[in-house]
Design an enzyme around this catalytic site. Structure first.
Site, PDB file in Angstrom:
ATOM      1  N   SER A  54      -6.119  -8.565   8.111  1.00  0.00           N
ATOM      2  CA  SER A  54      -5.678  -7.553   7.945  1.00  0.00           C
ATOM      3  C   SER A  54      -5.420  -7.077   9.924  1.00  0.00           C
ATOM      4  O   SER A  54      -5.679  -7.236   9.897  1.00  0.00           O
ATOM      5  CB  SER A  54      -6.590  -6.172   8.074  1.00  0.00           C
ATOM      6  N   ASP A 112       1.349  -0.902  -0.035  1.00  0.00           N
ATOM      7  CA  ASP A 112      -0.098  -0.073  -0.038  1.00  0.00           C
ATOM      8  C   ASP A 112       0.449   0.863   0.008  1.00  0.00           C
ATOM      9  O   ASP A 112       0.916   2.190  -0.719  1.00  0.00           O
ATOM     10  CB  ASP A 112      -0.719   0.106   1.238  1.00  0.00           C
ATOM     11  N   ASP A 149      -8.595   4.699  11.908  1.00  0.00           N
ATOM     12  CA  ASP A 149      -7.209   5.771  11.898  1.00  0.00           C
ATOM     13  C   ASP A 149      -6.720   6.562  11.104  1.00  0.00           C
ATOM     14  O   ASP A 149      -5.756   7.711  11.671  1.00  0.00           O
ATOM     15  CB  ASP A 149      -6.034   4.319  11.340  1.00  0.00           C
ATOM     16  N   ARG A 199      -1.152   5.871  17.492  1.00  0.00           N
ATOM     17  CA  ARG A 199      -1.608   6.367  16.631  1.00  0.00           C
ATOM     18  C   ARG A 199      -1.259   8.199  16.649  1.00  0.00           C
ATOM     19  O   ARG A 199      -0.584   8.949  16.021  1.00  0.00           O
ATOM     20  CB  ARG A 199      -2.902   6.640  15.721  1.00  0.00           C
TER      21      ARG A 199
END
Length: 405
Positions: free
Chosen positions: A179, A16, A125, A96
């Site tokens: 994932s 990605d 996210d 994060r």
């Protein structure tokens, strides 16, 4: 789009973000700076440097943030005994704000006017990265390719990589059907068979923990030393914050501790099923509540418990860098000055059992609490007036004919 001259990309070196790197250059005509963080995900990060160099990146940041992550984010969160929706220990959520902080710091260091990330438009996210970025640098531009491009499948990403000579292997080791996100606090799993909420998770999915069925038949005992709400030693050995969490992950994983299968409510509105491995965090939560049970005043402890769900929601929704979180943190940290001492635990087949706790700051008084003769330390007759006063409003209501049933 030509107003963007330089962008800092949160870069893992995977499919990605490698595609995003090239896409940013082509779409925005800008220079890309890559930032790769080691938060304890257990992967070799130098290949990310090699891939970035192969794609012509001149400024590459690869940083070991494990100590900062645990010291400044995980530990403060655990001082509040933070749990989202009764179960989730916020392993992804708490990473994060640190990534957002470093993205902005690197943008300031390099003169970049934008940041970019690989979070999708369906998840939490994107919110966490961007709320943090805007709080720390209000004028920054955020580029979220998943909300702009049409490369909405793995095959389209692979085709793009092949067309633009991006070094991604189309064939190699078997890709996980899930994932996944990993850091020193946890591993998360989403997608695949987990999208059917009736289907049991697969045993071979788990990476860190043994199943409780195959965990040792002999319990493991350990002692955790606390100083102002944080663990500073395990079995008398002083350790840094990151070392503490890594060691608890190891011990907890061996004893089948920390597996979780939940359906949670995302901030963006949908429900999502996720599985989590948080062995060290599961131990930390149990032990911290144990040391607080003897060192915190009753009303302080209860007030913390009332505020914790709000604090958890703030972190889950991405508001770490907000005035309300900062305010709550000051209050939580102030409550921890007396949270010192040692907790003794027994770990056995997925269970964390508190078997002892002691502290020089303990409020537990055996002379008062005893079931034996207390030698006048507590006058039991005082309880009669206490009970009658607390019953007064109910007695008045009943005398006026108010019925509860």
């Amino acid at each position: 789009m030509s107003d963007v001259k330089k962008v800092v990309l949160a870069y893992s070196g995977g499919l990605d973000t490698s595609v995003i790197l090239k896409w940013l250059e082509d779409t925005y005509g800008c220079e890309v700076v890559t930032f790769t963080a080691d938060l304890g995900q257990g992967e070799e990060l130098e290949p990310a440097r090699t891939k970035a160099e192969a794609l012509g990146v001149k400024e590459i940041y690869i940083e070991d943030l494990r100590e900062e992550f645990v010291r400044d984010f995980v530990f403060p969160m655990f001082r509040a005994n933070t749990v989202y929706e009764g179960e989730y220990l916020l392993g992804t959520s708490i990473a994060r704000p640190l990534i957002a902080k470093r993205l902005i710091e690197i943008a300031n260091e390099t003169g970049a006017d934008a940041i970019s990330h690989g979070a999708t438009g369906k998840g939490n996210d994107q919110v966490r990265f961007e709320l943090g970025a805007y709080a720390l640098k209000p004028g920054v531009k955020v580029i979220a390719p998943w909300r702009e491009w049409d490369l909405l499948s793995r095959e389209k990403l692979m085709d793009y990589a092949e067309k633009h000579n991006i070094p991604i292997e189309r064939h190699g080791k078997k890709k996980s059907p899930y994932s996944m996100d990993a850091n020193l606090l946890h591993i998360s799993y989403e997608g695949g068979v987990l999208e059917d909420t009736w289907t049991e998770h697969e045993e071979d999915m788990w990476r860190w923990t043994r199943s409780p069925e195959t965990a040792p038949d002999t319990p493991t005992y350990l002692e955790l030393t606390y100083r102002q709400g944080d663990i500073v030693a395990i079995d008398g050995k002083d350790l840094s914050p990151a070392q503490v969490l890594a060691e608890l992950n190891r011990i907890g994983g061996e004893n089948g501790i920390g597996r979780l299968d939940i359906v949670e409510n995302r901030f963006v509105g949908m429900k999502s099923r996720g599985c989590y491995e948080t062995p060290g965090g599961t131990i930390m939560l149990k032990a911290h509540r144990a040391i607080e049970s003897i060192t915190l005043d009753r009303e302080v402890a209860h007030l913390k418990d009332e505020l914790m769900p709000r604090y958890a929601e703030i972190i889950y929704n991405g508001f770490w860098w907000s005035p309300e979180r900062a305010m709550l943190q000051q209050m939580i940290d102030a409550s921890q000055t007396s949270v010192n001492g040692v907790v003794r635990l027994k770990l056995y087949k997925g269970n964390v059992i508190v078997v002892g706790r002691k502290s020089d700051d303990s409020l537990f008084d055996a002379a008062i609490a005893t079931f034996e003769d207390d030698a006048g330390a507590y006058d039991q007759a005082d309880a009669a007036g206490f009970i009658k006063l607390n019953a007064l409003r109910m007695r008045i209501a009943a005398s006026k004919g108010r019925k509860l049933l």
